[in-house]
Write a protein that holds these residues in place. Structure first.
Motif, PDB file in Angstrom:
ATOM      1  N   ARG A  35       0.817  -1.220   0.000  1.00  0.00           N
ATOM      2  CA  ARG A  35       0.000   0.000   0.000  1.00  0.00           C
ATOM      3  C   ARG A  35       0.848   1.266   0.000  1.00  0.00           C
ATOM      4  N   SER A  36       2.155   1.090   0.156  1.00  0.00           N
ATOM      5  CA  SER A  36       3.042   2.250   0.164  1.00  0.00           C
ATOM      6  C   SER A  36       3.209   2.803  -1.249  1.00  0.00           C
ATOM      7  N   ARG A  37       3.163   4.108  -1.386  1.00  0.00           N
ATOM      8  CA  ARG A  37       3.314   4.746  -2.692  1.00  0.00           C
ATOM      9  C   ARG A  37       4.755   5.177  -2.953  1.00  0.00           C
ATOM     10  N   SER A  38       5.600   5.110  -1.942  1.00  0.00           N
ATOM     11  CA  SER A  38       6.986   5.542  -2.086  1.00  0.00           C
ATOM     12  C   SER A  38       7.876   4.362  -2.453  1.00  0.00           C
ATOM     13  N   ARG A  39       8.823   4.610  -3.341  1.00  0.00           N
ATOM     14  CA  ARG A  39       9.801   3.606  -3.709  1.00  0.00           C
ATOM     15  C   ARG A  39      11.008   3.732  -2.783  1.00  0.00           C
ATOM     16  N   VAL A  40      11.298   2.678  -2.070  1.00  0.00           N
ATOM     17  CA  VAL A  40      12.423   2.678  -1.140  1.00  0.00           C
ATOM     18  C   VAL A  40      13.456   1.681  -1.632  1.00  0.00           C
TER      19      VAL A  40
END
Length: 312
Positions: A170-175
Motif C-alpha cells: 500500500r506504500s506509494r513511495s519507492r524505497v
C-alpha cells in the motif's frame, strides 16, 4: 550462471532455519537474535552514512512505515521461527509453515486488495495448506516432547509476513533495498536488544558454537540469502524468485535430517510433494487464460503480494 545463482540462493535462504537450530543448542532465541542484528545494524548504518544518495527524498513517514514493516517481517517473523525451533519443532516443518506465505497472501489479495484470484489459485492454496498439515502431523507424531501449541508459533510468524507484505504493497513511495534492509535490521537490533536486556538474556554464552551460529546467520542467511534474493529478482523476475522460495522447505527438511537427525519419513515426503504441486497449480492459475475485469488486472497480483521481506 542463473542455475548456480538459484542453487546458492536456495541454500543460503534455507541456511537460516539450520542456523537457528545450531544456535538453539547454546542460547535462547532472544540472545541469538540480539547478537545477530547488533553487529549487522552497526555495519549497515556505517554504510548508510557513507552512501546517502539512496536516502534522499525519503520522509519520516516513509521511514516509519519501513520500521513497522521491519517489526512484522523481520522481528516478529524471526522470533517465531527461532522460538519454535527452540521448543523442538523441526527446522523443515518450520520452513514449510512459513513457506506458504505467498499462497496465503495470494489468496487474500482478492478480498483485501480487490485483485483477481482464480479458482485454480484457491485450489492451490487448499493443497498447500493440506501439505503443511500432513508434514506437521508427521513431525508432531515423531516429537513426543514438543507441545502441540508450539506448531502454531511459525503460523503466527507467517501471518506477520503476510501483514508486512500487504502493508508494504500500500506504500506509494519507492524505497531502495539497501534502505529497507538498514531500517529493518536497525529496528530489529533495537527491539531484540531491549527484549534480551529486559529478560536477562543479553549475555552471550562462552561456547564457540554460539558464535559459529551467529556468523552462519549473518554471512549465509542475511548477506547471502537477502543479497541473492534481490539479485535474482532483478535478473529473472518475481515469479522465478517465488518458485525458488517453495524449494526451501524440502531442502531444509533434508538438511535438518542429515545434520540433526530430524524426522523425514514417507509422510513428510508426501506432504512436501503436495506443497510443490500446490505451487505448480497456483502459478498456472495465474496465467493468461484467466479472465478478469481489466481494472482488476492492471497490475498482476503476483507483483504485489509475492515480495518476501527477508530470509530466516
Amino acid at each position: 550462471m542463473n542455475l548456480l545463482l538459484s542453487l546458492a540462493f536456495v541454500l543460503c535462504w534455507s541456511s537460516g532455519f539450520i542456523g537457528a537450530k545450531l544456535g538453539a543448542g547454546s542460547a535462547s532465541a532472544l540472545t541469538i537474535l540480539m547478537w545477530r542484528f547488533l553487529p549487522l545494524a552497526v555495519v549497515l548504518t556505517a554504510v548508510a552514512l557513507v552512501m546517502r544518495s539512496a536516502w534522499r527524498g525519503l520522509t519520516a513517514r516513509d521511514l516509519t512505515l519501513q520500521a513497522v514493516v521491519g517489526v512484522l517481517s523481520q522481528s516478529g517473523y524471526l522470533l517465531s521461527v527461532y522460538y519454535a525451533i527452540q521448543l523442538g519443532v523441526s527446522s523443515g516443518t518450520t520452513a514449510l509453515i512459513d513457506g506458504v506465505q505467498p499462497l496465503v497472501a495470494g489468496a487474500l489479495a482478492g478480498p483485501l486488495l480487490g485483485q483477481y484470484v482464480s479458482g485454480r489459485q484457491w485450489i492451490g492454496l487448499g493443497l498447500g495448506l493440506s501439505g503443511v498439515a500432513v508434514v506437521t502431523l508427521a513431525d508432531a507424531a515423531a516429537g513426543d516432547d514438543v507441545a502441540w501449541w508450539a506448531y502454531a508459533i511459525p503460523l503466527l510468524g507467517m501471518l506477520a509476513l503476510v501483514a508486512a507484505t500487504f502493508l508494504e504493497s500500500r506504500s506509494r513511495s519507492r524505497v531502495a533495498p539497501s534502505v529497507s534492509l538498514t531500517v529493518h535490521c536497525a529496528t530489529s537490533a533495537v527491539l531484540f536488544s531491549a527484549l534480551a536486556l529486559g529478560t536477562g538474556a543479553a549475555a552471550p554464552p562462552a561456547q564457540g558454537d554460539f558464535w559459529v551460529a551467529v556468523a552462519w546467520l549473518v554471512g549465509l542467511s542475511t548477506f547471502g540469502g537477502y543479497g541473492l534474493y534481490w539479485l535474482i529478482l532483478k535478473r529473472s523476475g518475481v515469479t522465478e524468485v517465488n518458485t525458488l522460495m517453495f524449494l526451501m522447505a524440502p531442502v531444509t527438511a533434508v538438511w535438518g535430517a542429515l545434520m540433526f537427525g530430524e524426522p523425514f519419513g514417507v509422510q513428510t515426503a508426501l506432504g512436501l510433494t503436495v506443497c510443490l504441486v500446490a505451487v505448480v497449480v497456483v502459478h498456472r492459475g495465474g496465467g493468461r487464460g484467466d479472465t478478469a475485469p481489466t481494472a482488476a488486472r492492471a497490475e498482476p497480483a503476483e507483483k504485489r503480494w509475492t515480495r518476501s521481506p527477508g530470509p530466516a
